[in-house]
Design a protein around this motif. Structure first.
Motif, PDB file in Angstrom:
ATOM      1  N   LYS A  65       0.823  -1.253  -0.148  1.00 50.35           N
ATOM      2  CA  LYS A  65      -0.220   0.139   0.124  1.00 50.35           C
ATOM      3  C   LYS A  65       0.668   1.316   0.031  1.00 50.35           C
ATOM      4  O   LYS A  65       0.624   2.038  -0.928  1.00 50.35           O
ATOM      5  CB  LYS A  65      -1.054   0.077   1.274  1.00 50.35           C
ATOM      6  CG  LYS A  65      -2.014  -1.090   1.191  1.00 50.35           C
ATOM      7  CD  LYS A  65      -2.742  -1.033   2.375  1.00 50.35           C
ATOM      8  CE  LYS A  65      -2.451  -1.365   3.711  1.00 50.35           C
ATOM      9  NZ  LYS A  65      -1.553  -2.650   4.137  1.00 50.35           N
ATOM     10  N   THR A  66       1.764   1.214   1.034  1.00 50.47           N
ATOM     11  CA  THR A  66       2.786   2.333   0.975  1.00 50.47           C
ATOM     12  C   THR A  66       3.680   2.657  -0.491  1.00 50.47           C
ATOM     13  O   THR A  66       3.646   3.613  -0.818  1.00 50.47           O
ATOM     14  CB  THR A  66       3.671   2.371   2.237  1.00 50.47           C
ATOM     15  OG1 THR A  66       2.697   2.293   3.457  1.00 50.47           O
ATOM     16  CG2 THR A  66       4.315   3.527   2.438  1.00 50.47           C
ATOM     17  N   LEU A  67       4.275   1.310  -0.500  1.00 46.57           N
ATOM     18  CA  LEU A  67       5.145   1.606  -1.761  1.00 46.57           C
ATOM     19  C   LEU A  67       4.169   1.865  -3.059  1.00 46.57           C
ATOM     20  O   LEU A  67       4.685   2.931  -3.882  1.00 46.57           O
ATOM     21  CB  LEU A  67       5.343   0.051  -1.995  1.00 46.57           C
ATOM     22  CG  LEU A  67       6.214  -0.284  -3.244  1.00 46.57           C
ATOM     23  CD1 LEU A  67       7.745   0.372  -3.187  1.00 46.57           C
ATOM     24  CD2 LEU A  67       6.198  -1.672  -3.531  1.00 46.57           C
ATOM     25  N   ILE A 123      -2.536   8.648   4.630  1.00 47.15           N
ATOM     26  CA  ILE A 123      -2.621   8.601   6.174  1.00 47.15           C
ATOM     27  C   ILE A 123      -2.875   7.066   6.238  1.00 47.15           C
ATOM     28  O   ILE A 123      -3.943   6.440   5.882  1.00 47.15           O
ATOM     29  CB  ILE A 123      -4.030   9.382   6.696  1.00 47.15           C
ATOM     30  CG1 ILE A 123      -3.879  10.742   6.269  1.00 47.15           C
ATOM     31  CG2 ILE A 123      -4.302   9.080   8.130  1.00 47.15           C
ATOM     32  CD1 ILE A 123      -5.165  11.423   6.344  1.00 47.15           C
ATOM     33  N   ASP A 124      -1.840   6.456   6.968  1.00 54.78           N
ATOM     34  CA  ASP A 124      -1.746   4.939   7.404  1.00 54.78           C
ATOM     35  C   ASP A 124      -2.623   4.554   8.500  1.00 54.78           C
ATOM     36  O   ASP A 124      -2.635   5.580   9.360  1.00 54.78           O
ATOM     37  CB  ASP A 124      -0.281   4.464   7.307  1.00 54.78           C
ATOM     38  CG  ASP A 124      -0.164   3.221   6.729  1.00 54.78           C
ATOM     39  OD1 ASP A 124      -1.341   2.547   6.462  1.00 54.78           O
ATOM     40  OD2 ASP A 124       0.889   2.776   6.458  1.00 54.78           O
ATOM     41  N   GLU A 125      -2.870   3.141   8.622  1.00 48.60           N
ATOM     42  CA  GLU A 125      -3.564   2.615   9.949  1.00 48.60           C
ATOM     43  C   GLU A 125      -4.749   3.618  10.400  1.00 48.60           C
ATOM     44  O   GLU A 125      -5.069   3.693  11.622  1.00 48.60           O
ATOM     45  CB  GLU A 125      -2.602   2.769  10.981  1.00 48.60           C
ATOM     46  CG  GLU A 125      -1.449   2.109  10.542  1.00 48.60           C
ATOM     47  CD  GLU A 125      -0.705   1.379  11.821  1.00 48.60           C
ATOM     48  OE1 GLU A 125      -1.612   0.645  12.657  1.00 48.60           O
ATOM     49  OE2 GLU A 125       0.547   1.550  11.957  1.00 48.60           O
ATOM     50  N   ALA A 291       5.536  -8.937   2.379  1.00 49.50           N
ATOM     51  CA  ALA A 291       6.731  -8.646   1.887  1.00 49.50           C
ATOM     52  C   ALA A 291       7.926  -7.971   2.865  1.00 49.50           C
ATOM     53  O   ALA A 291       8.853  -8.055   2.440  1.00 49.50           O
ATOM     54  CB  ALA A 291       6.698  -7.747   0.745  1.00 49.50           C
ATOM     55  N   ARG A 292       7.126  -7.481   3.902  1.00 46.94           N
ATOM     56  CA  ARG A 292       7.966  -6.841   4.920  1.00 46.94           C
ATOM     57  C   ARG A 292       9.022  -7.956   5.339  1.00 46.94           C
ATOM     58  O   ARG A 292      10.335  -7.368   6.061  1.00 46.94           O
ATOM     59  CB  ARG A 292       7.412  -6.335   5.979  1.00 46.94           C
ATOM     60  CG  ARG A 292       7.965  -4.935   6.492  1.00 46.94           C
ATOM     61  CD  ARG A 292       6.721  -4.087   7.221  1.00 46.94           C
ATOM     62  NE  ARG A 292       5.843  -3.485   6.297  1.00 46.94           N
ATOM     63  CZ  ARG A 292       4.810  -2.741   6.835  1.00 46.94           C
ATOM     64  NH1 ARG A 292       4.586  -2.900   8.203  1.00 46.94           N
ATOM     65  NH2 ARG A 292       3.905  -2.262   5.903  1.00 46.94           N
ATOM     66  N   ALA A 293       8.918  -9.247   5.436  1.00 47.08           N
ATOM     67  CA  ALA A 293       9.799 -10.168   6.030  1.00 47.08           C
ATOM     68  C   ALA A 293      10.809 -10.499   5.165  1.00 47.08           C
ATOM     69  O   ALA A 293      11.967 -11.255   5.626  1.00 47.08           O
ATOM     70  CB  ALA A 293       8.995 -11.484   6.551  1.00 47.08           C
TER      71      ALA A 293
END
Ligand SMILES: Nc1ncnc2c1ncn2[C@@H]1O[C@H](COP(=O)(O)OP(=O)(O)O)[C@@H](O)[C@H]1O
Ligand SMILES: [Mg+2]
Length: 333
Positions: A65-67, A123-125, A291-293
Motif C-alpha cells: 500500500k505505502t509502496l 494516512i496509514d492505519e 513482503a516486509r519479512a
C-alpha cells in the motif's frame, strides 16, 4: 498540470516496474489520480469547484500500500507525505499534528505553496481510528476522524510558520488492514448476488460480492461522513509465494539487485538460484507480515558472505543453490 504522457495505462506500466501483483488496485489508483488531476485542471479552466474523490486502500500489512503510493507520487512528480493515524489518536493535540503534516508537505514541495497544495497525503492505519477504541487521556479515534474530515473536505490550515495551506485540492489516500472487515462483509452479504442463469459471468458476481460497502465500514467503526469522503476503495490482496519470490528479483530496486551491486563493487559476481528465492518466500509467508519479512531473511543469508568477501580478494563468484547448503566460492587462479 500533469505531463501529457501520464494516462492511466502509462501509470500502471510504471507501477509494474516497482510493485508486484495488486493489478486491480493499480488500475483503480491510476484512474483515481488521473481523474483527480484532470478535475483540478478543469476546475481552474472553468472556475468551478471540484468534487474530490479520495481513496481508501484496504489490505493486509506488507502488501504494497505505502509502496504503491510512494511510487505514484514519484511518477506524478507531486509532493507526497505519509502520516500515521495511530499517532494522531495518541496525541491530545490533533490539530497541531495536522499542522505539522501540512508543514512537511510544504517542505517536500521545496517551500512552494502552490505545488504543496497539489500534493498527496497518505494516512496509514486509518482503521485504528475505530469509534470507541481510544485510549485514556487521548482524543478518541472518532474525534480524529472529525479532524481529518475537515482537511479532507478542504480547509485553510495555519502552518507553524504563519502561512496558510489550502487543502481543498489535496488528494487524500487512507490505508489500513481493517482486520475483521471480511467477517462484517460476510455477514452483510448473506444472500449476495446469486447467479440467475448459467450465462452470468461468475467473475463479475464474485467481484460484486467482494465489494466493500459503506455500511460495512460504519459497522467497522468509521463515521458515515468519513467513509463518505472515501468513495474509491482499492483492495490489496495477500501476496502469494510466487509474488513474494518475484519481489526479491523483479522490481528495479529489488533486494537481489541491491546486493548484487554491493558484491559487484567488491569485484564479486553473486549468483542465486530461483529455488533460494522460493525458500525465502516460504519462510516469509510464515512470518505473516507480507513482503516486509523478505529483507530480514535475505540479509541473514547474505551477511555471513559479506563478512568474508572483503578479507578474501581472490573471490570472484559466489553461488547459492539453497538456503540449507553452504554457498560455493570461486576464487581467481
Ligand atoms: N506488491 C509489492 N511489490 C513489491 N514490493 C512489495 C510489495 N508489497 C510490499 N513490498 C515490499 O515490502 C515493503 C513494505 O511494504 P509496504 O508498501 O510498506 O506495505 P503496506 O503499506 O501494505 O503495509 C515495501 O517497501 C516493499 O519493499
Ligand atoms: Mg504501509
Amino acid at each position: 498540470m500533469l505531463d501529457k504522457r501520464i494516462k492511466p495505462g502509462f501509470i500502471v506500466k510504471y507501477l509494474d516496474q516497482y510493485v508486484i501483483g495488486q493489478d486491480e488496485a493499480k488500475k483503480i489508483m491510476a484512474v483515481a489520480v488521473y481523474s483527480h488531476y484532470r478535475k483540478i485542471e478543469r476546475s481552474r479552466r472553468d472556475a468551478v469547484e471540484i468534487a474530490k474523490s479520495n481513496v481508501l486502500l484496504i489490505g493486509p500489512s506488507g502488501t504494497g500500500k505505502t509502496l504503491l503510493c510512494e511510487t505514484l507520487s514519484r511518477i506524478l512528480g507531486v509532493p507526497f507525505v505519509t502520516a500515521d493515524a495511530t499517532s494522531l489518536a495518541q496525541t491530545r493535540y490533533v490539530n497541531e499534528e495536522i499542522e505539522a503534516i501540512m508543514q512537511r508537505l510544504l517542505d517536500k514541495a521545496g517551500g512552494n505553496l502552490e505545488r504543496a497544495q497539489l500534493g498527496i497525503v497518505f494516512i496509514d492505519e486509518i482503521d485504528k481510528l475505530k469509534a470507541g477504541a481510544g485510549e485514556p487521556r487521548s482524543v478518541s479515534g472518532e474525534s480524529v476522524q472529525h479532524a481529518l474530515l475537515k482537511i479532507m473536505e478542504g480547509s485553510q490550515v495555519k502552518l507553524p510558520g504563519g502561512q496558510y495551506i489550502d487543502t481543498a485540492q489535496l488528494l487524500f489516500i487512507c490505508g489500513g488492514a481493517f482486520v475483521g472487515l471480511q467477517e462484517i462483509m460476510a455477514g452483510s452479504q448473506t444472500y449476495g448476488y446469486i447467479s440467475a442463469s448459467a450465462a452470468d459471468n461468475q467473475g463479475i458476481l464474485d467481484r460484486l460480492n467482494d465489494r466493500v460497502k459503506p455500511t460495512d465500514l460504519f459497522q467497522f467503526g468509521l463515521i458515515p461522513e468519513f467513509t463518505g469522503r472515501l468513495p474509491i476503495i482499492a483492495r490489496f490482496r495477500e501476496l502469494s509465494r510466487d509474488m513474494l519470490a518475484r519481489i526479491l528479483v523483479e522490481p528495479r530496486n529489488c533486494l537481489y539487485n541491491q546486493f548484487s551491486e554491493i558484491f559487484k563493487s567488491e569485484g564479486v559476481e553473486l549468483s542465486i538460484t530461483s529455488k533460494v528465492f522460493e525458500q525465502i518466500a516460504d519462510i516469509a509467508i510464515e512470518y505473516q507480515i507480507g513482503a516486509r519479512a523478505l529483507r530480514g531473511i535475505f540479509e541473514e543469508l547474505i551477511t555471513p558472505i559479506l563478512f568474508v568477501i572483503p578479507d578474501d580478494p581472490a573471490i570472484r563468484k559466489v553461488e547459492i543453490d539453497s538456503l540449507f547448503t553452504e554457498p560455493r566460492f570461486t576464487r581467481q587462479g
